[in-house]
Design a protein around this motif. Sequence first.
Motif, PDB file in Angstrom:
ATOM      1  N   ALA A 158       0.742  -1.249   0.015  1.00 15.15           N
ATOM      2  CA  ALA A 158       0.042   0.092   0.114  1.00 15.15           C
ATOM      3  C   ALA A 158       0.895   1.252   0.097  1.00 15.15           C
ATOM      4  N   GLU A 159       2.140   0.912   0.576  1.00 16.69           N
ATOM      5  CA  GLU A 159       3.008   2.172   0.520  1.00 16.69           C
ATOM      6  C   GLU A 159       4.312   1.851  -0.122  1.00 16.69           C
ATOM      7  N   TRP A 160       4.269   1.214  -1.203  1.00 14.20           N
ATOM      8  CA  TRP A 160       5.374   0.905  -1.826  1.00 14.20           C
ATOM      9  C   TRP A 160       6.467   1.482  -2.085  1.00 14.20           C
ATOM     10  N   TRP A 161       6.289   2.869  -2.155  1.00 14.09           N
ATOM     11  CA  TRP A 161       7.361   4.019  -2.504  1.00 14.09           C
ATOM     12  C   TRP A 161       8.309   3.884  -1.259  1.00 14.09           C
ATOM     13  N   LYS A 162       7.978   3.510   0.059  1.00 14.84           N
ATOM     14  CA  LYS A 162       8.737   3.718   0.924  1.00 14.84           C
ATOM     15  C   LYS A 162       9.912   2.585   0.867  1.00 14.84           C
ATOM     16  N   LYS A 216       8.749  -7.818  -2.901  1.00 17.66           N
ATOM     17  CA  LYS A 216       7.643  -7.684  -3.089  1.00 17.66           C
ATOM     18  C   LYS A 216       7.044  -6.427  -3.892  1.00 17.66           C
ATOM     19  N   GLU A 217       7.561  -5.383  -3.076  1.00 17.81           N
ATOM     20  CA  GLU A 217       7.213  -3.947  -3.709  1.00 17.81           C
ATOM     21  C   GLU A 217       7.609  -3.930  -5.089  1.00 17.81           C
ATOM     22  N   ALA A 218       8.977  -4.260  -5.586  1.00 11.26           N
ATOM     23  CA  ALA A 218       9.319  -4.147  -6.913  1.00 11.26           C
ATOM     24  C   ALA A 218       8.586  -5.005  -7.760  1.00 11.26           C
TER      25      ALA A 218
END
Length: 497
Positions: free
Chosen positions: A348-352, A377-379
Amino acid sequence: MNSKNTLKKSPKLVVIGAGIAGVGAAGKLLTHGFTDIQIVEASSQPGGRIKSSLFGKSTVDEGAQYIHGASVKNPIFQLAKEHGLLQETQDRSDPELSVLTNMQKQMDPDVTKEVKNLSSSILRRAHLIAQQKQYTQANSLADVYLEEVKMLVAQWDGDHTDLRRQKLGLLSMLMKWQCVHHAAGSLSEVSVHEYEEYNTIEDHDRNSQGMLYCSRLFPNLLEKLLEVIPREKLLLKKPVQQILWNGSFESEDRSLYPVKVLCEDGGHILADHVILSISLGCLKANGQSLFQPRLPEQKLNAIQSMGFGTMNKIYLEFEAPFWDENTDVIGLVWEEETPLSRQEPNLAEWWKSAPVFYVFKPTERYGHLLVGTISGKEAEFIESLSLQEVASSLTCLFRQFTGRSSLPELKNVFVTKWFSNPYTRGSYSHISINSTGDMIDLLTEPLPHATEGSGSPMLQLLFAGEATHRSYHSTTHGALLSGWREAERLIDLYSTK
């Protein structure tokens, strides 16, 4: 043909994968007198994880970008030098890192440098620290890192609360940065022995874009390596469906071959030897079904146990810069974060999970460009987002860190997609907590095994690619050397001296 060697016979060879490992292997074999060689590549262009695209005013690297150890001991550097590709424009061995916090503060450069050096020292020496301090339960880099951070925090009791919070946030940022280096979601996935196995070539890592060298260094180098390979020996858009080995397959002229490569288009190629230079990600996804008979259980276990993750790049084009002209790297620290708190994937806040953004230089060539890096996982998740969603999130991010609500929208965005690419399934390898350096050697071992009296033709399946190089895994020079290594096996097998 190499003047020192002649071939006992002319074997039929197939190289699967036209990345730098496969191209390097085929080129070496051709220059040593092997003529019956076919390279099959699943995608529409050679290169594998060497790939560039037009973005902004210039070309940017989607994959390979760094020469890790830019010296004559590095074959990539040496070849680039020989082919005149090292058109140096600017280089700083110690890039200027500017660290901003989400509270619109800029961290003191001296504090940043001190903490960064401490963090790097812990990670590079993690295996030694674990031995010296008897961290008997330490399996991962995170295990050692967090124990050492606890001691650092105790030493910072005299610091002002704000400074202490910033230092902890910086350590958290540096952990994410290290995750990017390993294409890992967490340092708890990476073995404490990673840096013990990996050999660093002396001299600094050099960026092929933005700060040093000509545009398209790696694609240009690949083109030079392809020059010795006749065009008809490279088949593109030719995915392999299955590899039948240790058999006896008859050709039209009644010759028998031990290997049969079945392609998705219904065709097949017979061979004495096959060099596989496909990514470890593909082997993980398809290793059970790709080979008939199945690979030995030990090799399958090594494939599944070794680390292989995703690192994606986020290219950003601005109308005007918001950073200082001397800045080379922008670090983003979330002051509420600490490495001592368990970090779970946060889609939900992948940019972190994008800890740093690199500045492209010179501006005359690239315009106002940044590239961010993200792993785990964010990538994987950002590959599912629209470019508009990525642009909107990162515009808000930079407005928050700079305190400039008027910061204009991004002009252009480009996101790499290595995880969803069916022919890579990720970016590059590392030694996971479930694997060892010995497993890399096990993966590398040709098949069938050299068992006495087996009667099977030798070296039917040979394995190349960055994940098969114990000392230089995850690098382009490791990939190239692995291709040369497998070529040398066949040269030694067939040469008379």
